[in-house]
Design an enzyme around this catalytic site. Structure first.
Site: not given
Length: 522
Positions: A220, A429, A458
């Site tokens: 991320s 996602d 995620h």
């Protein structure tokens, strides 16, 4: 803390929050190393060294800790120093050892100090054989000269606030106050807690570890940190895996606003899934019934906030909580059931972030790039997005402390290079959408993208999302071979229980706890 929640950073945050205070490390003086693409000339001196020792507390002896000193301002290498705390799990097979694999769990504000420990039960043995697994808390986070803004629990519970005409003036005052408090509490350090400076710290870590190049796994926000490192230090890059990607062209307000659009798509998919599993969850036999129950709970919380473990949740907080959960269908279904029960007076546990989480998050998202400074921009965007994206559009577009932040100390990094890297991404996602992964793929022209068709959640690698994607990633980490072209992998069948956790001691039946800060890495 979580069910088989298809992400990694929150478990690592919990582990770090419990264990980081036990860190024992010695300090080694560090000097910055220069790299092509760096915006300033950084003098090169002798590589720093690290002294490793036990971490203390309940940390296994296989994990070692150390503390490195880095310049607060990399333009002034002989000036004030701050601490960066590191951990290490040595390569399992010294004969196969390739080098160091650094980790970042996302956030920004995610503690990565014990992330390798959290992942050690999931990573393939072939990867653990070849790499020293290196965790670290980025500057300003956790055990690394942590920031604090003096915020309260109420400030930390709801950072993105829903737009309401009647409360907008209060929201503006709140945003200004938070920015002022952060500035006043961190006058020397705040402007230097940026992604670019964390990337520079990583290169000092590389030198301290005795490596000519480093490998890296970033989730991320960690994908953005990794991409910035490739831009500043391209010759220092070995094998970089960027999982669930941030588009470097969209940092940070545009990236955040993408959540609103994607949440609507994810919500529709989730209500359909939950209705198909009505026998298990009892939340409605049709998507419309599930949706009605959700909005009934929101309305109930708006009339009288729900008591969730002693914390009062209004409708906006319920929306923010579920917005995150819906990318993990069974977790969200259980959560809605718990919220429904809470509305009937049953107990519900809560999780409230810390002052440091909020402070370090704001330092990055406000300090990396400029935000609009006119409150009218936020008001207009929120009014429009509340209609287009009713689940979350009003909140994520509303006024934010970044509107009153000091001007960034340097411009956001333009990522545009041919450094090889592997990007892995779930199709569905909603936190870092496929569109943003495609943006990172365009910026890293030497990279390859692995897309998990029908992949949800995620985070991808080693989380049981796709054996195909895991295989491609492991091959890259162990051999250095990138696919000849971008790859599409099938998702593994999705269980209705999603019971696996990345915690070193997973509880197969935990109660999910709400996360109130919708950071990219959460």
């Amino acid at each position: 803390m979580l069910l088989r929640r298809r992400t990694t950073s929150k478990i690592a945050l919990v582990i770090a929050a419990v264990l980081a205070p036990t860190l024992l490390g010695t300090t080694a003086m560090a000097a910055p190393t220069a790299g092509p693409g760096s915006p300033v000339d950084l003098p090169t001196t002798a590589a720093p060294s690290l002294t490793w020792q036990g971490c203390g507390g309940d940390i296994p002896p296989t994990v070692e800790c150390a503390t490195l000193k880095v310049p607060l301002d990399h333009r002034r290498p002989d000036g004030k120093k701050i601490n960066v705390s590191l951990s290490r799990i040595k390569a399992a097979d010294p004969g196969k050892r390739r080098g160091a694999l650094l980790f970042n769990p996302g956030g920004p504000s995610g503690s990565g100090l014990f992330y390798p420990l959290a992942l050690s039960g999931l990573l393939p043995q072939s990867v653990k054989d070849r790499y020293d697994l290196i965790g670290f808390d980025p500057r300003g986070v956790g055990a690394s000269s942590p920031l604090a803004c003096g915020t309260t629990t109420a400030d930390e519970r709801l950072t993105y606030r829903p737009y309401k005409r009647a409360t907008f003036a209060k929201d503006v005052a709140w945003a200004r106050d938070i920015a002022d408090r952060c500035r006043n509490h961190n006058r020397e350090t705040l402007r230097h807690v940026t992604t670019r400076n964390t990337a520079r710290d990583m290169d000092i870590m590389r030198a301290a570890l005795g490596e000519q190049r480093i490998s890296y796994f970033g989730l991320s926000y960690g994908t953005y940190l990794g991409s910035v490192y490739t831009q500043l230090f391209p010759q220092r890059v070995d094998r970089f895996v960027l999982d669930s990607a941030v588009d470097p062209e969209r940092v940070w307000r545009s990236m955040g606003r993408s959540w609103a659009e994607q949440a609507e798509i994810a919500f529709d998919r989730w209500t359909d899934w939950t209705a198909r599993h009505a026998a298990q969850y009892g939340l409605g036999d049709t998507p419309a019934e599930v949706e009605k129950l959700f909005w009934d709970v929101v309305a109930r919380a708006d009339r009288e906030p729900l008591d969730l473990g002693g914390t009062r949740f209004d409708g906006a907080e319920v929306r923010e909580y579920v917005r995150w959960e819906i990318t993990h269908p069974s977790v969200a279904a259980r959560t809605l059931g718990l919220l429904r029960d809470a509305a009937a007076g049953k107990p519900f546990p809560t999780f409230v972030p810390t002052d440091n989480e909020l402070a370090s998050y704001l330092a990055i998202v406000c300090g990396d790039a400029r935000w609009p400074t006119d409150p009218a921009v936020y008001r207009a965007d929120s009014r429009r997005d509340s209609v287009r994206y009713p689940l979350y559009g009003d909140s994520v577009s509303n006024i934010f402390p970044c509107a009153y932040w000091d001007r960034p100390i340097e411009a956001a990094t333009k990522v545009d290079n041919k450094v090889p890297a592997l990007i892995v991404q779930n199709e569905w996602d909603s936190q870092t959408p496929l569109a943003t992964a495609l943006g990172l793929r365009r910026a890293l022209r030497g990279s390859r993208l692995v897309t998990v068709d029908e992949g949800q959640g995620h985070g991808v690698y080693s989380l049981g999302i796709s054996a195909c994607a895991d295989g491609v990633t492991t091959t890259y980490l162990t051999t250095g071979r990138l696919p000849a072209r971008d790859v599409t992998c099938a998702a593994d069948p999705l269980s209705t229980t999603e019971s696996r956790s990345i915690s070193p001691n997973p509880n197969p039946n935990p109660v999910p706890a709400p996360a109130h800060l919708p950071f990219p890495g959460r």
